[in-house]
Design a protein around this motif. Structure first.
Motif, PDB file in Angstrom:
ATOM      1  N   ARG A   1      19.414 -29.232 -25.940  1.00  0.00           N
ATOM      2  CA  ARG A   1      20.245 -29.011 -24.755  1.00  0.00           C
ATOM      3  C   ARG A   1      19.735 -27.833 -23.924  1.00  0.00           C
ATOM      4  O   ARG A   1      20.325 -27.492 -22.905  1.00  0.00           O
ATOM      5  CB  ARG A   1      21.694 -28.741 -25.164  1.00  0.00           C
ATOM      6  CG  ARG A   1      22.271 -29.799 -26.098  1.00  0.00           C
ATOM      7  CD  ARG A   1      23.768 -29.715 -26.272  1.00  0.00           C
ATOM      8  NE  ARG A   1      24.251 -28.395 -26.664  1.00  0.00           N
ATOM      9  CZ  ARG A   1      25.451 -28.179 -27.204  1.00  0.00           C
ATOM     10  NH1 ARG A   1      26.261 -29.204 -27.419  1.00  0.00           N
ATOM     11  NH2 ARG A   1      25.831 -26.959 -27.519  1.00  0.00           N
ATOM     12  N   HIS A   2      18.657 -27.222 -24.376  1.00  0.00           N
ATOM     13  CA  HIS A   2      18.143 -26.034 -23.711  1.00  0.00           C
ATOM     14  C   HIS A   2      16.628 -26.019 -23.890  1.00  0.00           C
ATOM     15  O   HIS A   2      16.117 -26.473 -24.923  1.00  0.00           O
ATOM     16  CB  HIS A   2      18.761 -24.782 -24.354  1.00  0.00           C
ATOM     17  CG  HIS A   2      18.449 -23.495 -23.643  1.00  0.00           C
ATOM     18  ND1 HIS A   2      19.186 -23.045 -22.572  1.00  0.00           N
ATOM     19  CD2 HIS A   2      17.494 -22.550 -23.862  1.00  0.00           C
ATOM     20  CE1 HIS A   2      18.705 -21.886 -22.163  1.00  0.00           C
ATOM     21  NE2 HIS A   2      17.660 -21.570 -22.926  1.00  0.00           N
ATOM     22  N   ILE A   3      15.912 -25.512 -22.895  1.00  0.00           N
ATOM     23  CA  ILE A   3      14.453 -25.431 -22.945  1.00  0.00           C
ATOM     24  C   ILE A   3      14.018 -24.013 -22.586  1.00  0.00           C
ATOM     25  O   ILE A   3      14.477 -23.450 -21.586  1.00  0.00           O
ATOM     26  CB  ILE A   3      13.805 -26.419 -21.958  1.00  0.00           C
ATOM     27  CG1 ILE A   3      13.921 -27.853 -22.488  1.00  0.00           C
ATOM     28  CG2 ILE A   3      12.342 -26.070 -21.692  1.00  0.00           C
ATOM     29  CD1 ILE A   3      13.436 -28.909 -21.512  1.00  0.00           C
ATOM     30  N   GLN A   4      13.143 -23.453 -23.408  1.00  0.00           N
ATOM     31  CA  GLN A   4      12.514 -22.194 -23.054  1.00  0.00           C
ATOM     32  C   GLN A   4      11.277 -22.523 -22.228  1.00  0.00           C
ATOM     33  O   GLN A   4      10.271 -23.014 -22.761  1.00  0.00           O
ATOM     34  CB  GLN A   4      12.160 -21.389 -24.301  1.00  0.00           C
ATOM     35  CG  GLN A   4      13.404 -20.828 -24.998  1.00  0.00           C
ATOM     36  CD  GLN A   4      13.075 -19.946 -26.182  1.00  0.00           C
ATOM     37  OE1 GLN A   4      12.114 -20.207 -26.899  1.00  0.00           O
ATOM     38  NE2 GLN A   4      13.884 -18.930 -26.410  1.00  0.00           N
ATOM     39  N   ALA A   5      11.365 -22.252 -20.936  1.00  0.00           N
ATOM     40  CA  ALA A   5      10.316 -22.644 -19.997  1.00  0.00           C
ATOM     41  C   ALA A   5       9.215 -21.584 -19.966  1.00  0.00           C
ATOM     42  O   ALA A   5       9.028 -20.852 -18.990  1.00  0.00           O
ATOM     43  CB  ALA A   5      10.903 -22.869 -18.610  1.00  0.00           C
ATOM     44  N   LYS A   6       8.463 -21.526 -21.062  1.00  0.00           N
ATOM     45  CA  LYS A   6       7.369 -20.570 -21.227  1.00  0.00           C
ATOM     46  C   LYS A   6       6.350 -20.711 -20.102  1.00  0.00           C
ATOM     47  O   LYS A   6       5.997 -21.819 -19.691  1.00  0.00           O
ATOM     48  CB  LYS A   6       6.700 -20.825 -22.580  1.00  0.00           C
ATOM     49  CG  LYS A   6       5.425 -20.038 -22.867  1.00  0.00           C
ATOM     50  CD  LYS A   6       5.696 -18.625 -23.264  1.00  0.00           C
ATOM     51  CE  LYS A   6       6.508 -18.523 -24.540  1.00  0.00           C
ATOM     52  NZ  LYS A   6       5.887 -19.124 -25.733  1.00  0.00           N
ATOM     53  N   PHE A   7       5.870 -19.559 -19.605  1.00  0.00           N
ATOM     54  CA  PHE A   7       4.719 -19.583 -18.697  1.00  0.00           C
ATOM     55  C   PHE A   7       4.042 -18.228 -18.728  1.00  0.00           C
ATOM     56  O   PHE A   7       4.635 -17.213 -19.091  1.00  0.00           O
ATOM     57  CB  PHE A   7       5.125 -19.982 -17.279  1.00  0.00           C
ATOM     58  CG  PHE A   7       5.889 -18.938 -16.495  1.00  0.00           C
ATOM     59  CD1 PHE A   7       5.293 -18.270 -15.440  1.00  0.00           C
ATOM     60  CD2 PHE A   7       7.212 -18.642 -16.786  1.00  0.00           C
ATOM     61  CE1 PHE A   7       5.989 -17.325 -14.697  1.00  0.00           C
ATOM     62  CE2 PHE A   7       7.921 -17.700 -16.045  1.00  0.00           C
ATOM     63  CZ  PHE A   7       7.313 -17.044 -14.999  1.00  0.00           C
ATOM     64  N   TYR A   8       2.769 -18.238 -18.358  1.00  0.00           N
ATOM     65  CA  TYR A   8       1.952 -17.037 -18.403  1.00  0.00           C
ATOM     66  C   TYR A   8       1.555 -16.533 -17.019  1.00  0.00           C
ATOM     67  O   TYR A   8       1.258 -15.355 -16.852  1.00  0.00           O
ATOM     68  CB  TYR A   8       0.696 -17.283 -19.231  1.00  0.00           C
ATOM     69  CG  TYR A   8       1.008 -17.638 -20.665  1.00  0.00           C
ATOM     70  CD1 TYR A   8       1.384 -16.656 -21.576  1.00  0.00           C
ATOM     71  CD2 TYR A   8       0.958 -18.954 -21.107  1.00  0.00           C
ATOM     72  CE1 TYR A   8       1.692 -16.969 -22.884  1.00  0.00           C
ATOM     73  CE2 TYR A   8       1.264 -19.276 -22.418  1.00  0.00           C
ATOM     74  CZ  TYR A   8       1.633 -18.282 -23.309  1.00  0.00           C
ATOM     75  OH  TYR A   8       1.951 -18.613 -24.599  1.00  0.00           O
ATOM     76  N   GLU A   9       1.531 -17.419 -16.054  1.00  0.00           N
ATOM     77  CA  GLU A   9       1.188 -17.028 -14.694  1.00  0.00           C
ATOM     78  C   GLU A   9       1.520 -18.167 -13.743  1.00  0.00           C
ATOM     79  O   GLU A   9       1.485 -19.342 -14.104  1.00  0.00           O
ATOM     80  CB  GLU A   9      -0.303 -16.679 -14.575  1.00  0.00           C
ATOM     81  CG  GLU A   9      -1.228 -17.816 -14.988  1.00  0.00           C
ATOM     82  CD  GLU A   9      -2.678 -17.368 -15.126  1.00  0.00           C
ATOM     83  OE1 GLU A   9      -3.197 -16.734 -14.189  1.00  0.00           O
ATOM     84  OE2 GLU A   9      -3.292 -17.658 -16.176  1.00  0.00           O
ATOM     85  N   MET A  10       1.869 -17.791 -12.532  1.00  0.00           N
ATOM     86  CA  MET A  10       2.105 -18.754 -11.466  1.00  0.00           C
ATOM     87  C   MET A  10       1.191 -18.400 -10.308  1.00  0.00           C
ATOM     88  O   MET A  10       1.087 -17.237  -9.908  1.00  0.00           O
ATOM     89  CB  MET A  10       3.565 -18.697 -11.003  1.00  0.00           C
ATOM     90  CG  MET A  10       4.576 -19.174 -12.034  1.00  0.00           C
ATOM     91  SD  MET A  10       4.458 -20.943 -12.402  1.00  0.00           S
ATOM     92  CE  MET A  10       4.771 -21.660 -10.790  1.00  0.00           C
ATOM     93  N   ASP A  11       0.517 -19.404  -9.768  1.00  0.00           N
ATOM     94  CA  ASP A  11      -0.357 -19.172  -8.627  1.00  0.00           C
ATOM     95  C   ASP A  11       0.464 -18.920  -7.361  1.00  0.00           C
ATOM     96  O   ASP A  11       1.674 -19.168  -7.326  1.00  0.00           O
ATOM     97  CB  ASP A  11      -1.282 -20.369  -8.415  1.00  0.00           C
ATOM     98  CG  ASP A  11      -2.306 -20.514  -9.543  1.00  0.00           C
ATOM     99  OD1 ASP A  11      -2.600 -19.487 -10.191  1.00  0.00           O
ATOM    100  OD2 ASP A  11      -2.794 -21.638  -9.765  1.00  0.00           O
ATOM    101  N   GLU A  12      -0.204 -18.435  -6.311  1.00  0.00           N
ATOM    102  CA  GLU A  12       0.495 -18.117  -5.071  1.00  0.00           C
ATOM    103  C   GLU A  12       1.140 -19.341  -4.444  1.00  0.00           C
ATOM    104  O   GLU A  12       2.127 -19.214  -3.707  1.00  0.00           O
ATOM    105  CB  GLU A  12      -0.468 -17.463  -4.078  1.00  0.00           C
ATOM    106  CG  GLU A  12      -0.890 -16.051  -4.492  1.00  0.00           C
ATOM    107  CD  GLU A  12      -1.745 -15.371  -3.450  1.00  0.00           C
ATOM    108  OE1 GLU A  12      -2.000 -15.994  -2.384  1.00  0.00           O
ATOM    109  OE2 GLU A  12      -2.165 -14.226  -3.686  1.00  0.00           O
ATOM    110  N   ASP A  13       0.604 -20.536  -4.732  1.00  0.00           N
ATOM    111  CA  ASP A  13       1.197 -21.761  -4.186  1.00  0.00           C
ATOM    112  C   ASP A  13       2.301 -22.307  -5.085  1.00  0.00           C
ATOM    113  O   ASP A  13       2.743 -23.444  -4.930  1.00  0.00           O
ATOM    114  CB  ASP A  13       0.131 -22.826  -3.951  1.00  0.00           C
ATOM    115  CG  ASP A  13      -0.549 -23.283  -5.247  1.00  0.00           C
ATOM    116  OD1 ASP A  13      -0.275 -22.682  -6.313  1.00  0.00           O
ATOM    117  OD2 ASP A  13      -1.351 -24.239  -5.202  1.00  0.00           O
ATOM    118  N   CYS A  14       2.755 -21.472  -6.019  1.00  0.00           N
ATOM    119  CA  CYS A  14       3.867 -21.820  -6.909  1.00  0.00           C
ATOM    120  C   CYS A  14       3.555 -23.027  -7.789  1.00  0.00           C
ATOM    121  O   CYS A  14       4.368 -23.951  -7.950  1.00  0.00           O
ATOM    122  CB  CYS A  14       5.165 -22.044  -6.116  1.00  0.00           C
ATOM    123  SG  CYS A  14       5.705 -20.570  -5.230  1.00  0.00           S
TER     124      CYS A  14
END
Length: 337
Positions: A255-268
């Motif tokens: 029922r829940h997700i840990q939306a792991k991320f390490y970096e987002m580019d400038e264009d999202c």
């Protein structure tokens, strides 16, 4: 319309919280300002009163959330099985600790609990009656190098089926969907002395989904890898790419997700984790729950420039909105054909 909600784990702001440049309330206010109104909390880190919250303490936390139009979505529990100085915790003591957290989650109005992956299924089975009584879902974190179809994860799912309960299941960490090797990882290892030709070999090996141990051997033995190069190769053990098309099969168990991320580019866009494949599958299967941002890129860049967790989280939520809208439009169009 999709019933996917957006939220953020306070773990995303670990850099700012550690340095004292943001307070917990600052984090909640920021999340709410970008539409991430669901707050995932780590009580042992974020609540000075833990574990002995009074009714007044609980009321203060609820007032803080109300001020910002936010709400709690998930309680990240920890279980130190070596808590006792002279011996490991007994099974009964582990159950007692988890039940304590279940009761506190209920008092805080939280219905989802992140359970660390090493907690045994039989321990969790003993906690299920309390989870049902206090209406808290126990979700075992599916964290790399584990994946949705790992035998250990399937044991928990089997236990949930055996007990016929909706209060025990899993909680996926999106790090299991690492399709491409994170550029931030590579850059950090190169700053530590890894040769570009070796880092390219490792990136290419990950892209080809070659088993990690083969790549580690090639780098360490055949290429005479230095410390940074071998360390980079070893990160492949924790860089799996699970099949996004299978996530719908397991949707009833989380029922829940840990939306792991390490970096987002400038264009999202995320250069590493396959959100563009996962989110359509979630929309397609009608999953209801919260995508909770979990930014962990700070440790890969803090040696060269200041960390801006807020901007990184903001970009991820721009991506979430875009991908959810696109998936809704695509599947809605198919349904009307």
């Amino acid at each position: 319309m999709s019933k996917i909600q957006r939220g953020v784990s306070l773990y995303s702001f670990q850099e700012e919280l550690f340095l004292g440049t943001m307070s917990v309330e600052d984090c909640i206010a920021f999340g709410s300002s970008i539409g991430a109104k669901g707050i995932e909390i780590l009580p042992e880190q974020n609540m000075p009163e833990f574990p002995n919250l009074s009714d007044a303490d609980v009321a203060r936390w609820q007032d803080m959330l109300d001020r910002h139009g936010a709400h709690f979505t998930c309680y990240d529990m920890f279980l130190d099985t070596k808590l006792r100085k002279d011996r490991p915790m007994s099974d009964a003591e582990q159950v007692e600790s988890i039940v304590r957290d279940i009761k506190l989650a209920n008092r805080l109005g939280i219905r989802n609990m992140r359970v660390l992956v090493f907690v045994r299924p039989d321990i969790l089975a003993a906690c299920v009656p309390y989870a049902e009584q206090y209406d808290v879902h126990l979700g075992v974190e599916v964290h790399a190098p584990w994946h949705l179809e790992h035998a250990w994860i399937l044991r928990t799912i089997d236990e949930a089926d055996r007990l016929n309960t909706r209060h025990l299941g899993i909680l996926p960490d999106m790090g299991i969907f690492m399709k491409h090797y994170p550029p931030a990882f590579r850059a950090r290892f190169e700053r530590q002395g890894a040769r570009p030709e070796v880092t390219q070999f490792i990136v290419d090996s990950h892209e080809a989904k070659i088993m990690a141990e083969y790549t580690i051997y090639e780098v360490a033995v055949k290429m005479g890898g230095n410390k940074a190069e071998v360390a980079m190769a070893e990160t492949l053990r924790h860089a799996p790419y699970a099949n996004p098309k299978r996530i719908g099969n397991y949707a009833p168990y989380f029922r829940h997700i840990q939306a792991k991320f390490y970096e987002m580019d400038e264009d999202c866009t995320d250069p590493s984790i396959a959100y563009d494949e996962v989110i359509p599958e979630l929309v397609k299967c009608g999953w209801e729950g919260t995508l909770s941002s979990e930014y962990e890129g700070n440790r890969w860049i803090q040696d060269v420039h200041p960390v801006d967790s807020r901007e990184q989280v903001r970009r991820q939520h721009v991506m979430f909105e875009r991908l959810i809208d696109q998936a809704e439009a695509a599947f809605g169009a198919k349904e009307t054909v």
